[in-house]
Design an enzyme around this catalytic site. Sequence first.
Site, mmCIF file in Angstrom:
data_model
loop_
_atom_site.group_PDB
_atom_site.id
_atom_site.type_symbol
_atom_site.label_atom_id
_atom_site.label_comp_id
_atom_site.label_asym_id
_atom_site.label_seq_id
_atom_site.Cartn_x
_atom_site.Cartn_y
_atom_site.Cartn_z
ATOM 1 N N GLU A 52 0.749 -1.262 -0.001
ATOM 2 C CA GLU A 52 0.036 0.000 0.025
ATOM 3 C C GLU A 52 0.839 1.150 -0.052
ATOM 4 O O GLU A 52 0.714 2.307 -0.818
ATOM 5 C CB GLU A 52 -0.941 0.124 1.168
ATOM 6 C CG GLU A 52 -1.899 -1.023 1.216
ATOM 7 C CD GLU A 52 -1.287 -2.340 2.128
ATOM 8 O OE1 GLU A 52 -0.132 -2.502 2.011
ATOM 9 O OE2 GLU A 52 -2.147 -2.980 2.893
ATOM 10 N N CYS A 86 -0.345 1.057 7.337
ATOM 11 C CA CYS A 86 -0.855 1.387 6.086
ATOM 12 C C CYS A 86 -2.343 1.805 6.377
ATOM 13 O O CYS A 86 -2.662 2.915 5.572
ATOM 14 C CB CYS A 86 -0.861 -0.095 5.333
ATOM 15 S SG CYS A 86 0.748 -0.131 4.680
HETATM 16 N N1 THU Z 1 2.576 -6.305 4.108
HETATM 17 C C1 THU Z 1 1.931 -5.430 3.178
HETATM 18 O O1 THU Z 1 2.719 -5.156 2.214
HETATM 19 N N2 THU Z 1 0.641 -4.817 3.408
HETATM 20 C C2 THU Z 1 0.086 -5.261 4.323
HETATM 21 O O2 THU Z 1 -0.816 -4.327 4.618
HETATM 22 C C3 THU Z 1 0.290 -6.230 5.352
HETATM 23 C C4 THU Z 1 2.005 -6.795 5.310
HETATM 24 C C5 THU Z 1 3.702 -6.942 3.865
HETATM 25 C C6 THU Z 1 4.951 -6.501 4.887
HETATM 26 C C7 THU Z 1 5.943 -7.629 4.800
HETATM 27 O O3 THU Z 1 6.774 -7.272 3.512
HETATM 28 C C8 THU Z 1 5.093 -8.788 4.461
HETATM 29 O O4 THU Z 1 3.813 -8.280 4.109
HETATM 30 C C9 THU Z 1 4.946 -9.348 5.769
HETATM 31 O O5 THU Z 1 4.823 -8.905 7.067
#
Ligand code: THU
Length: 130
Positions: A52, A86
């Site tokens: 995000e 996020c």
């Molecule tokens: N992650 C996201 O990209 N967006 C989210 O809303 C939840 C978590 C990613 C961060 C990290 O690279 C992986 O997911 C595990 O936490």
Amino acid sequence: MSLLDEAARVRLRAHTPYSEFKVGAAIRSREGNLHLGCNVENIAYPEGTCAEAGAIAAMIAGGDTRIAEIAVIADSPDPVPPCGGCRQKLAEFADGDTPVLLANTAGKTLRTTVAELLPGAFSATHFKKD
Ligand code: THU
């Protein structure tokens, strides 16, 4: 291609050597353009960025200003819930009633809004005096 299809497409580019959890996000901006982001992890773990956050950065770098709609997808048991950071970022770049489509790769979806994800968000209106 739908916003969710775009999120699924960019998800495949996620750089996730540590978690192996790939996330894709697609924003349609108020200005009508598409902006994509995926998570990019770093060996200094807290330095990694969420999908995000990447999509918001792309939107701003692309010259647009506000989120009209966002779709987020991951290979999670249920539609992927955005992390707390996020949720705050979404609240800063979108109105409360902005649609948020959360999904998993198995086809489960959850339609929600920015305000449902973060009720009572802190914003600049709380410290601006004018
Ligand atoms: N992650 C996201 O990209 N967006 C989210 O809303 C939840 C978590 C990613 C961060 C990290 O690279 C992986 O997911 C595990 O936490």
